[in-house]
Design a protein around this motif. Structure first.
Motif, PDB file in Angstrom:
ATOM      1  N   VAL A  41      18.814  -9.547 -43.995  1.00  0.00           N
ATOM      2  CA  VAL A  41      20.165  -9.437 -44.529  1.00  0.00           C
ATOM      3  C   VAL A  41      20.584 -10.854 -44.921  1.00  0.00           C
ATOM      4  CG1 VAL A  41      21.372  -9.626 -42.307  1.00  0.00           C
ATOM      5  CG2 VAL A  41      22.475  -8.494 -44.236  1.00  0.00           C
ATOM      6  N   TRP A  42      21.181 -10.975 -46.110  1.00  0.00           N
ATOM      7  CA  TRP A  42      21.610 -12.261 -46.660  1.00  0.00           C
ATOM      8  C   TRP A  42      23.125 -12.368 -46.555  1.00  0.00           C
ATOM      9  CZ3 TRP A  42      17.874 -15.566 -48.660  1.00  0.00           C
ATOM     10  CH2 TRP A  42      16.615 -15.026 -48.874  1.00  0.00           C
ATOM     11  N   VAL A  43      23.620 -13.558 -46.146  1.00  0.00           N
ATOM     12  CA  VAL A  43      25.052 -13.784 -45.970  1.00  0.00           C
ATOM     13  C   VAL A  43      25.404 -15.187 -46.444  1.00  0.00           C
ATOM     14  CG1 VAL A  43      26.927 -13.911 -44.274  1.00  0.00           C
ATOM     15  CG2 VAL A  43      25.121 -12.242 -43.977  1.00  0.00           C
ATOM     16  N   SER A  44      26.542 -15.318 -47.128  1.00  0.00           N
ATOM     17  CA  SER A  44      27.062 -16.622 -47.547  1.00  0.00           C
ATOM     18  C   SER A  44      28.140 -17.082 -46.575  1.00  0.00           C
ATOM     19  CB  SER A  44      27.678 -16.521 -48.951  1.00  0.00           C
ATOM     20  OG  SER A  44      28.315 -17.727 -49.306  1.00  0.00           O
ATOM     21  N   SER A  45      28.162 -18.381 -46.302  1.00  0.00           N
ATOM     22  CA  SER A  45      29.189 -18.935 -45.417  1.00  0.00           C
ATOM     23  C   SER A  45      30.533 -19.078 -46.118  1.00  0.00           C
ATOM     24  CB  SER A  45      28.758 -20.310 -44.888  1.00  0.00           C
ATOM     25  OG  SER A  45      28.701 -21.253 -45.957  1.00  0.00           O
ATOM     26  N   ASP A  46      30.533 -19.059 -47.463  1.00  0.00           N
ATOM     27  CA  ASP A  46      31.775 -19.238 -48.219  1.00  0.00           C
ATOM     28  C   ASP A  46      31.692 -18.477 -49.535  1.00  0.00           C
ATOM     29  OD1 ASP A  46      34.046 -20.061 -49.584  1.00  0.00           O
ATOM     30  OD2 ASP A  46      33.871 -22.159 -48.959  1.00  0.00           O
ATOM     31  N   ASN A  47      32.226 -17.262 -49.552  1.00  0.00           N
ATOM     32  CA  ASN A  47      32.163 -16.421 -50.751  1.00  0.00           C
ATOM     33  C   ASN A  47      32.979 -16.962 -51.915  1.00  0.00           C
ATOM     34  OD1 ASN A  47      30.343 -14.444 -49.839  1.00  0.00           O
ATOM     35  ND2 ASN A  47      31.972 -13.413 -48.716  1.00  0.00           N
ATOM     36  N   SER A  48      33.880 -17.908 -51.665  1.00  0.00           N
ATOM     37  CA  SER A  48      34.613 -18.497 -52.789  1.00  0.00           C
ATOM     38  C   SER A  48      33.721 -19.466 -53.565  1.00  0.00           C
ATOM     39  CB  SER A  48      35.876 -19.208 -52.306  1.00  0.00           C
ATOM     40  OG  SER A  48      35.565 -20.360 -51.544  1.00  0.00           O
ATOM     41  N   VAL A  49      32.683 -19.985 -52.929  1.00  0.00           N
ATOM     42  CA  VAL A  49      31.732 -20.901 -53.583  1.00  0.00           C
ATOM     43  C   VAL A  49      30.540 -20.130 -54.130  1.00  0.00           C
ATOM     44  CG1 VAL A  49      30.156 -22.851 -53.219  1.00  0.00           C
ATOM     45  CG2 VAL A  49      32.429 -22.862 -52.167  1.00  0.00           C
ATOM     46  N   ALA A  50      29.935 -19.274 -53.302  1.00  0.00           N
ATOM     47  CA  ALA A  50      28.760 -18.504 -53.721  1.00  0.00           C
ATOM     48  C   ALA A  50      28.716 -17.191 -52.959  1.00  0.00           C
ATOM     49  CB  ALA A  50      27.487 -19.292 -53.456  1.00  0.00           C
ATOM     50  N   THR A  51      28.474 -16.118 -53.689  1.00  0.00           N
ATOM     51  CA  THR A  51      28.270 -14.820 -53.053  1.00  0.00           C
ATOM     52  C   THR A  51      26.779 -14.511 -53.111  1.00  0.00           C
ATOM     53  OG1 THR A  51      28.667 -13.653 -55.132  1.00  0.00           O
ATOM     54  CG2 THR A  51      30.562 -13.960 -53.660  1.00  0.00           C
ATOM     55  N   VAL A  52      26.340 -13.635 -52.216  1.00  0.00           N
ATOM     56  CA  VAL A  52      24.929 -13.250 -52.194  1.00  0.00           C
ATOM     57  C   VAL A  52      24.831 -11.755 -51.927  1.00  0.00           C
ATOM     58  CG1 VAL A  52      24.642 -13.848 -49.741  1.00  0.00           C
ATOM     59  CG2 VAL A  52      22.638 -13.802 -51.240  1.00  0.00           C
ATOM     60  N   ASN A  53      23.947 -11.098 -52.658  1.00  0.00           N
ATOM     61  CA  ASN A  53      23.697  -9.687 -52.419  1.00  0.00           C
ATOM     62  C   ASN A  53      23.000  -9.573 -51.066  1.00  0.00           C
ATOM     63  OD1 ASN A  53      21.838  -7.270 -52.380  1.00  0.00           O
ATOM     64  ND2 ASN A  53      22.995  -6.836 -54.244  1.00  0.00           N
ATOM     65  N   PRO A  54      23.552  -8.806 -50.126  1.00  0.00           N
ATOM     66  CA  PRO A  54      23.012  -8.764 -48.766  1.00  0.00           C
ATOM     67  C   PRO A  54      21.597  -8.198 -48.677  1.00  0.00           C
ATOM     68  CG  PRO A  54      24.719  -7.110 -49.038  1.00  0.00           C
ATOM     69  CD  PRO A  54      24.722  -7.942 -50.283  1.00  0.00           C
ATOM     70  N   ILE A  96      23.634 -20.313 -47.236  1.00  0.00           N
ATOM     71  CA  ILE A  96      23.156 -18.944 -47.375  1.00  0.00           C
ATOM     72  C   ILE A  96      22.135 -18.703 -46.258  1.00  0.00           C
ATOM     73  CG2 ILE A  96      22.097 -17.242 -48.899  1.00  0.00           C
ATOM     74  CD1 ILE A  96      24.715 -18.442 -50.014  1.00  0.00           C
ATOM     75  N   ARG A  97      22.339 -17.630 -45.505  1.00  0.00           N
ATOM     76  CA  ARG A  97      21.441 -17.303 -44.393  1.00  0.00           C
ATOM     77  C   ARG A  97      20.709 -15.994 -44.667  1.00  0.00           C
ATOM     78  NH1 ARG A  97      22.476 -20.278 -39.845  1.00  0.00           N
ATOM     79  NH2 ARG A  97      24.459 -21.372 -39.825  1.00  0.00           N
ATOM     80  N   ALA A  98      19.413 -16.010 -44.351  1.00  0.00           N
ATOM     81  CA  ALA A  98      18.609 -14.792 -44.361  1.00  0.00           C
ATOM     82  C   ALA A  98      18.232 -14.527 -42.912  1.00  0.00           C
ATOM     83  CB  ALA A  98      17.358 -14.980 -45.201  1.00  0.00           C
ATOM     84  N   ARG A 141      21.108 -24.608 -47.958  1.00  0.00           N
ATOM     85  CA  ARG A 141      22.377 -25.258 -48.300  1.00  0.00           C
ATOM     86  C   ARG A 141      22.465 -25.277 -49.820  1.00  0.00           C
ATOM     87  NH1 ARG A 141      23.786 -30.653 -49.385  1.00  0.00           N
ATOM     88  NH2 ARG A 141      25.983 -31.045 -49.000  1.00  0.00           N
ATOM     89  N   LEU A 142      23.503 -24.669 -50.347  1.00  0.00           N
ATOM     90  CA  LEU A 142      23.656 -24.512 -51.793  1.00  0.00           C
ATOM     91  C   LEU A 142      24.851 -25.316 -52.276  1.00  0.00           C
ATOM     92  CD1 LEU A 142      22.701 -22.861 -54.309  1.00  0.00           C
ATOM     93  CD2 LEU A 142      24.503 -21.255 -53.700  1.00  0.00           C
ATOM     94  N   VAL A 143      24.628 -26.152 -53.282  1.00  0.00           N
ATOM     95  CA  VAL A 143      25.703 -26.931 -53.890  1.00  0.00           C
ATOM     96  C   VAL A 143      25.975 -26.336 -55.274  1.00  0.00           C
ATOM     97  CG1 VAL A 143      26.410 -29.197 -54.736  1.00  0.00           C
ATOM     98  CG2 VAL A 143      25.029 -29.011 -52.655  1.00  0.00           C
ATOM     99  N   VAL A 144      27.233 -25.984 -55.510  1.00  0.00           N
ATOM    100  CA  VAL A 144      27.652 -25.432 -56.801  1.00  0.00           C
ATOM    101  C   VAL A 144      28.533 -26.477 -57.488  1.00  0.00           C
ATOM    102  CG1 VAL A 144      28.910 -23.586 -57.964  1.00  0.00           C
ATOM    103  CG2 VAL A 144      27.568 -23.088 -55.905  1.00  0.00           C
ATOM    104  N   GLU A 145      28.218 -26.727 -58.764  1.00  0.00           N
ATOM    105  CA  GLU A 145      28.961 -27.723 -59.541  1.00  0.00           C
ATOM    106  C   GLU A 145      29.440 -27.117 -60.841  1.00  0.00           C
ATOM    107  OE1 GLU A 145      25.925 -30.727 -59.930  1.00  0.00           O
ATOM    108  OE2 GLU A 145      26.588 -31.721 -58.105  1.00  0.00           O
TER     109      GLU A 145
END
Length: 75
Positions: A24-37, A52-54, A67-71
């Protein structure tokens, strides 16, 4: 990643003959990045950093992190 992009994250489950390779995939901050579980498809939403955790669903508690950086795109 750049805001508006999407891409898949991949995780390798070991051992190769594991009875349950479900994650199962989970994002720590959905305002920065979402992930399909189910699939690990990540969508970059806004500038910032998210983890993002698997997590294995076999009860072992084993997980991988990214660790994902969005710019913003700057031209």
């Amino acid at each position: 990643m750049i805001v508006g992009e999407s891409d898949y994250l991949h995780a390798k489950v070991c051992p190769e003959n594991a009875a349950d390779k479900s994650l199962v995939w989970v994002s720590s901050d959905n305002s920065v990045a979402t992930v399909n579980p189910d699939s690990g498809l990540v969508y970059a939403q806004s500038p910032g950093t998210a983890t993002i955790r698997a997590t294995a669903l076999d009860g072992s508690g084993v997980e991988g992190i990214c660790r994902l950086v969005v710019e913003d795109l700057i031209c």
